[in-house]
Design a protein around this motif. Structure first.
Motif, PDB file in Angstrom:
ATOM      1  N   LEU A 331      -9.673   8.108  -0.469  1.00 35.40           N
ATOM      2  CA  LEU A 331      -8.574   8.686  -0.259  1.00 35.40           C
ATOM      3  C   LEU A 331      -9.369   8.786   1.379  1.00 35.40           C
ATOM      4  CD1 LEU A 331      -6.738  11.535  -2.279  1.00 35.40           C
ATOM      5  CD2 LEU A 331      -5.947   9.396  -1.165  1.00 35.40           C
ATOM      6  N   THR A 332     -11.308   9.630   1.513  1.00 35.79           N
ATOM      7  CA  THR A 332     -11.303   9.453   3.151  1.00 35.79           C
ATOM      8  C   THR A 332     -11.478   7.663   3.587  1.00 35.79           C
ATOM      9  OG1 THR A 332     -12.392  11.029   2.254  1.00 35.79           O
ATOM     10  CG2 THR A 332     -13.007   9.967   4.442  1.00 35.79           C
ATOM     11  N   VAL A 333     -11.661   7.205   2.848  1.00 34.55           N
ATOM     12  CA  VAL A 333     -12.194   5.688   3.089  1.00 34.55           C
ATOM     13  C   VAL A 333     -10.409   4.661   3.241  1.00 34.55           C
ATOM     14  CG1 VAL A 333     -12.478   2.623   2.108  1.00 34.55           C
ATOM     15  CG2 VAL A 333     -14.013   5.107   1.719  1.00 34.55           C
ATOM     16  N   LEU A 334      -9.178   5.342   2.765  1.00 28.27           N
ATOM     17  CA  LEU A 334      -8.167   4.667   2.287  1.00 28.27           C
ATOM     18  C   LEU A 334      -7.786   5.416   4.595  1.00 28.27           C
ATOM     19  CD1 LEU A 334      -6.411   5.324  -0.561  1.00 28.27           C
ATOM     20  CD2 LEU A 334      -7.252   2.211   0.648  1.00 28.27           C
ATOM     21  N   CYS A 335      -7.750   6.343   4.480  1.00 31.11           N
ATOM     22  CA  CYS A 335      -7.726   6.928   5.983  1.00 31.11           C
ATOM     23  C   CYS A 335      -8.452   6.476   6.853  1.00 31.11           C
ATOM     24  CB  CYS A 335      -8.381   8.626   6.268  1.00 31.11           C
ATOM     25  SG  CYS A 335      -7.078   9.629   5.525  1.00 31.11           S
ATOM     26  N   ASN A 336      -9.726   6.235   7.383  1.00 34.59           N
ATOM     27  CA  ASN A 336     -10.274   5.023   7.804  1.00 34.59           C
ATOM     28  C   ASN A 336      -9.653   4.395   7.990  1.00 34.59           C
ATOM     29  OD1 ASN A 336     -12.499   7.025   7.076  1.00 34.59           O
ATOM     30  ND2 ASN A 336     -13.591   5.876   6.334  1.00 34.59           N
ATOM     31  N   ILE A 337      -8.726   3.400   6.909  1.00 32.52           N
ATOM     32  CA  ILE A 337      -8.030   1.743   7.508  1.00 32.52           C
ATOM     33  C   ILE A 337      -7.033   2.390   8.151  1.00 32.52           C
ATOM     34  CG2 ILE A 337      -7.090  -0.136   5.822  1.00 32.52           C
ATOM     35  CD1 ILE A 337      -9.564   0.195   4.087  1.00 32.52           C
ATOM     36  N   ALA A 338      -6.086   3.352   7.563  1.00 34.24           N
ATOM     37  CA  ALA A 338      -4.694   2.942   8.092  1.00 34.24           C
ATOM     38  C   ALA A 338      -4.474   3.437   9.088  1.00 34.24           C
ATOM     39  CB  ALA A 338      -4.741   4.431   6.964  1.00 34.24           C
ATOM     40  N   GLU A 339      -6.069   4.579  10.222  1.00 32.97           N
ATOM     41  CA  GLU A 339      -6.178   5.128  11.098  1.00 32.97           C
ATOM     42  C   GLU A 339      -6.350   4.038  12.560  1.00 32.97           C
ATOM     43  OE1 GLU A 339      -9.411   9.021  11.091  1.00 32.97           O
ATOM     44  OE2 GLU A 339      -9.761   7.032  11.120  1.00 32.97           O
ATOM     45  N   LYS A 340      -6.544   2.311  12.276  1.00 25.76           N
ATOM     46  CA  LYS A 340      -6.213   1.878  12.571  1.00 25.76           C
ATOM     47  C   LYS A 340      -5.150   0.930  13.118  1.00 25.76           C
ATOM     48  CE  LYS A 340     -11.259   1.828  11.629  1.00 25.76           C
ATOM     49  NZ  LYS A 340     -10.846   3.146  11.140  1.00 25.76           N
ATOM     50  N   GLY A 341      -4.048   1.563  12.548  1.00 27.37           N
ATOM     51  CA  GLY A 341      -2.869   0.865  13.741  1.00 27.37           C
ATOM     52  C   GLY A 341      -1.566   0.167  12.618  1.00 27.37           C
ATOM     53  N   PRO A 342      -0.496   0.259  13.079  1.00 22.73           N
ATOM     54  CA  PRO A 342       0.818  -0.416  12.332  1.00 22.73           C
ATOM     55  C   PRO A 342       0.315  -1.302  11.273  1.00 22.73           C
ATOM     56  CG  PRO A 342       1.099  -0.224  13.991  1.00 22.73           C
ATOM     57  CD  PRO A 342      -0.904  -0.051  14.324  1.00 22.73           C
ATOM     58  N   PHE A 343      -0.760  -2.230  11.696  1.00 22.18           N
ATOM     59  CA  PHE A 343      -0.718  -3.354  10.837  1.00 22.18           C
ATOM     60  C   PHE A 343      -1.949  -3.319   9.612  1.00 22.18           C
ATOM     61  CE2 PHE A 343      -3.435  -7.559   9.791  1.00 22.18           C
ATOM     62  CZ  PHE A 343      -2.788  -7.991   9.635  1.00 22.18           C
ATOM     63  N   GLN A 344      -2.485  -2.233   9.567  1.00 21.37           N
ATOM     64  CA  GLN A 344      -4.191  -2.074   8.020  1.00 21.37           C
ATOM     65  C   GLN A 344      -2.348  -1.176   7.430  1.00 21.37           C
ATOM     66  OE1 GLN A 344      -4.782  -2.265  11.305  1.00 21.37           O
ATOM     67  NE2 GLN A 344      -6.571  -3.359  11.723  1.00 21.37           N
ATOM     68  N   CYS A 345      -1.643   0.041   7.497  1.00 25.41           N
ATOM     69  CA  CYS A 345      -1.167   0.562   7.400  1.00 25.41           C
ATOM     70  C   CYS A 345       0.339  -0.029   6.679  1.00 25.41           C
ATOM     71  CB  CYS A 345       0.242   1.881   8.333  1.00 25.41           C
ATOM     72  SG  CYS A 345      -1.042   2.702   8.959  1.00 25.41           S
ATOM     73  N   GLN A 346       0.386  -1.864   7.120  1.00 23.02           N
ATOM     74  CA  GLN A 346       1.341  -2.251   6.613  1.00 23.02           C
ATOM     75  C   GLN A 346       1.637  -2.988   5.322  1.00 23.02           C
ATOM     76  OE1 GLN A 346       2.678  -4.931   9.539  1.00 23.02           O
ATOM     77  NE2 GLN A 346       4.491  -5.247   9.146  1.00 23.02           N
ATOM     78  N   GLN A 347      -0.332  -3.135   5.623  1.00 24.92           N
ATOM     79  CA  GLN A 347      -1.272  -3.733   4.512  1.00 24.92           C
ATOM     80  C   GLN A 347      -1.157  -2.835   3.434  1.00 24.92           C
ATOM     81  OE1 GLN A 347      -4.091  -5.899   7.011  1.00 24.92           O
ATOM     82  NE2 GLN A 347      -4.009  -7.660   5.959  1.00 24.92           N
ATOM     83  N   LEU A 348      -2.241  -1.707   3.524  1.00 25.36           N
ATOM     84  CA  LEU A 348      -2.061  -0.985   2.645  1.00 25.36           C
ATOM     85  C   LEU A 348      -0.515  -0.429   1.813  1.00 25.36           C
ATOM     86  CD1 LEU A 348      -4.046   2.445   4.299  1.00 25.36           C
ATOM     87  CD2 LEU A 348      -4.812   0.312   3.031  1.00 25.36           C
ATOM     88  N   LEU A 349       0.509  -0.497   2.525  1.00 26.03           N
ATOM     89  CA  LEU A 349       1.839  -0.227   1.734  1.00 26.03           C
ATOM     90  C   LEU A 349       1.942  -1.802   1.160  1.00 26.03           C
ATOM     91  CD1 LEU A 349       3.275   1.396   4.252  1.00 26.03           C
ATOM     92  CD2 LEU A 349       2.618   2.124   2.462  1.00 26.03           C
ATOM     93  N   GLN A 350       1.443  -2.683   1.331  1.00 26.89           N
ATOM     94  CA  GLN A 350       1.678  -3.451   0.408  1.00 26.89           C
ATOM     95  C   GLN A 350       1.530  -4.086  -0.966  1.00 26.89           C
ATOM     96  OE1 GLN A 350       0.674  -7.196   2.745  1.00 26.89           O
ATOM     97  NE2 GLN A 350       3.080  -7.786   3.349  1.00 26.89           N
ATOM     98  N   GLN A 351       0.374  -3.094  -1.447  1.00 21.84           N
ATOM     99  CA  GLN A 351      -0.423  -3.366  -2.648  1.00 21.84           C
ATOM    100  C   GLN A 351       0.236  -1.458  -3.513  1.00 21.84           C
ATOM    101  OE1 GLN A 351      -3.686  -4.348  -2.916  1.00 21.84           O
ATOM    102  NE2 GLN A 351      -2.291  -4.518  -4.685  1.00 21.84           N
ATOM    103  N   PRO A 352       1.460  -1.622  -3.444  1.00 17.97           N
ATOM    104  CA  PRO A 352       2.088  -0.169  -3.919  1.00 17.97           C
ATOM    105  C   PRO A 352       1.549   0.961  -3.900  1.00 17.97           C
ATOM    106  CG  PRO A 352       2.408  -2.047  -5.478  1.00 17.97           C
ATOM    107  CD  PRO A 352       1.466  -2.752  -4.305  1.00 17.97           C
ATOM    108  N   LEU A 353       0.892   1.588  -2.937  1.00 10.92           N
ATOM    109  CA  LEU A 353       0.201   2.278  -2.576  1.00 10.92           C
ATOM    110  C   LEU A 353       0.907   4.040  -2.346  1.00 10.92           C
ATOM    111  CD1 LEU A 353      -3.448   3.344  -1.545  1.00 10.92           C
ATOM    112  CD2 LEU A 353      -2.142   3.601   0.874  1.00 10.92           C
ATOM    113  N   LEU A 354       2.275   3.870  -2.011  1.00 13.71           N
ATOM    114  CA  LEU A 354       2.285   5.664  -2.536  1.00 13.71           C
ATOM    115  C   LEU A 354       2.980   5.539  -4.024  1.00 13.71           C
ATOM    116  CD1 LEU A 354       5.862   4.855  -0.007  1.00 13.71           C
ATOM    117  CD2 LEU A 354       3.256   6.423  -0.020  1.00 13.71           C
TER     118      LEU A 354
END
Length: 437
Positions: A331-354
């Motif tokens: 989860l900490t690593v995922l936060c590190n990625i998500a912190e980088k902004g909208p584009f990274q968050c979009q990519q995370l969510l494409q991976q069905p993350l929820l």
């Protein structure tokens, strides 16, 4: 009485002195006998005399007796051996391999039990002597040197009195060389020296010496070599080398003066290959690898993007439920990625993350839940669309549970407020994103 008898047999100087020493050595395997022996008048003096004699056979047998004594966990026994330390050091440039090895392990054992022994060995020059022994071609000697050094480096006074001397010597460069040749040479010495480096790095704030020697690129390329050689059959004991190497890199990257040194996308692939390989047999390595991954991605947009573009996210999510610690670190690593902004968050969510995040909110571990809330906060912040998705999947009930958990209630409430906001405004994420699952 029996112990005195044994001592007299050794002192008599008869024909059978070697046999008497053999019997004494056998008797000294017993804790009580060890204590009785060192209390006898002249016992250590007699052993020292034989240990320094010109008869190689007697000398070796006396060395074996001293080695038995060094196994004692009673400090007074180790301290009785103080008169011998200077000879042990002198004989490290010894004539026979077995003799050198015995001297090394005797020193290592004495160092563990007694600060008095350590205090005496430093001015006697143990560090320069070890620096010369580490250049030996013999695996057995190298392993012994690693053992003595790792005991010294774990001593409570190491940060102030021992580590500076080690860093001022040629030891670090040879340690690094031997750790990195672990796949070609003997594994035993590499493992010992990898732990030695770990003790230095984690107990010493300024590791400029190791950074200047190229420790980060050297250990990185060792992990790359490992990853490329692992799959068919990981050699027995390889995990014992991987563990300290991961820790060394993690801790070096966390220290100042190291930014950008770990920027090698291949390291990410290597790390996941290694974790995949050890997942079943040695799960303790998962958290070691995830610590490193966290330190690599913490302040590094390049590596965060690389992790996504190399499609390593599924492999990361697979580790989400390995252990309590793994959950928090992933989860900490995922936060590190998500912190980088909208584009990274979009990519995370494409991976069905929820879907994999929802069950985590019901965990009994407040640290994991807290980290999960942190990640959701970043996702909702940069992709408001995700909040609506989360509600559709029943996420708000999971949040409501935590309104009464003292350390989580504020964060849970903040997220509930975000979830309840009408998402009338155009969001940073295209609304079609959820369909990609």
């Amino acid at each position: 009485g029996q112990v005195l008898e044994l001592l007299r047999g050794v002192q008599r100087g008869s024909e059978d002195r070697r046999r008497s020493l053999g019997r004494l050595r056998w008797a000294l395997q017993n804790e009580e006998t060890q204590q009785k022996f060192v209390r006898l008048d002249g016992s250590i003096r007699t052993l020292t005399g034989l240990f320094t004699s010109s008869l190689a056979e007697l000398q070796l047998e006396a060395a074996r007796c001293l080695h038995e004594l060094s196994h004692s966990s009673v400090p007074s026994v180790a301290e009785a051996c103080l008169p011998v330390t200077s000879y042990l050091l002198t004989y490290l440039s010894g004539h026979s391999l077995e003799f050198t090895e015995l001297c090394l392990y005797t020193l290592g054992n004495l160092v563990v039990e007694s600060e008095a022994v350590r205090k005496q060995l430093l001015p006697q020059g143990i560090i320069p002597v070890l620096a010369s022994c580490i250049q030996s071609p013999h695996e057995a000697v190298l392993e012994g040197v690693g053992y003595v050094l790792s005991q010294l480096l774990q001593a409570k006074e190491a940060p102030t009195e021992i580590i500076p001397l080690v860093l001022d010597s040629v030891l670090p460069q040879h340690m690094l060389r031997l750790v990195c040749s672990g796949l070609k040479a003997g594994m035993g010495a590499s493992v010992e020296f990898a732990w030695c480096l770990h003790y230095i790095i984690c107990r010493h704030k300024d590791n400029m010496v190791l950074l200047a020697l190229g420790a980060v690129p050297a250990l990185t390329s060792l992990l790359l070599d490992l990853a490329s050689q692992i799959p068919p059959d990981a050699p027995e004991g390889l995990e014992l080398l991987v563990c300290p190497v991961l820790r060394c890199l993690s801790n070096l990257l966390a220290q100042t003066g190291c930014q950008g040194q770990g920027q090698d996308g291949r390291l990410l692939i290597a790390l996941f290959l290694i974790l995949q390989c050890f997942l079943q047999q040695h799960p303790f390595l998962i958290q070691e690898g995830l610590w490193l991954l966290n330190n690599l991605t913490a302040d590094d947009p390049f590596l965060c993007s690389t992790l996504l573009s190399l499609d390593l996210l599924p492999a990361l999510l697979q580790l989400l439920t390995c252990s309590q610690m793994a959950t928090v670190l992933v989860l900490t690593v995922l936060c590190n990625i998500a912190e980088k902004g909208p584009f990274q968050c979009q990519q995370l969510l494409q991976q069905p993350l929820l879907p994999p995040l929802l069950p985590l909110l019901t965990l009994p571990d407040p640290e994991a839940v807290g980290q999960c809330l942190e990640l959701l906060h970043l996702l909702f912040l940069y992709c408001p669309e995700a909040a609506a998705d989360f509600t559709r999947q029943g996420g708000h009930q999971a949040l409501e549970q935590h309104q009464s958990t003292p350390e989580l209630q504020e964060r849970a409430q903040a997220l509930l407020d975000m979830v309840r906001q009408p998402s009338g405004a155009p969001s940073a994420c295209p609304a079609t994103l959820a369909a990609f699952s």
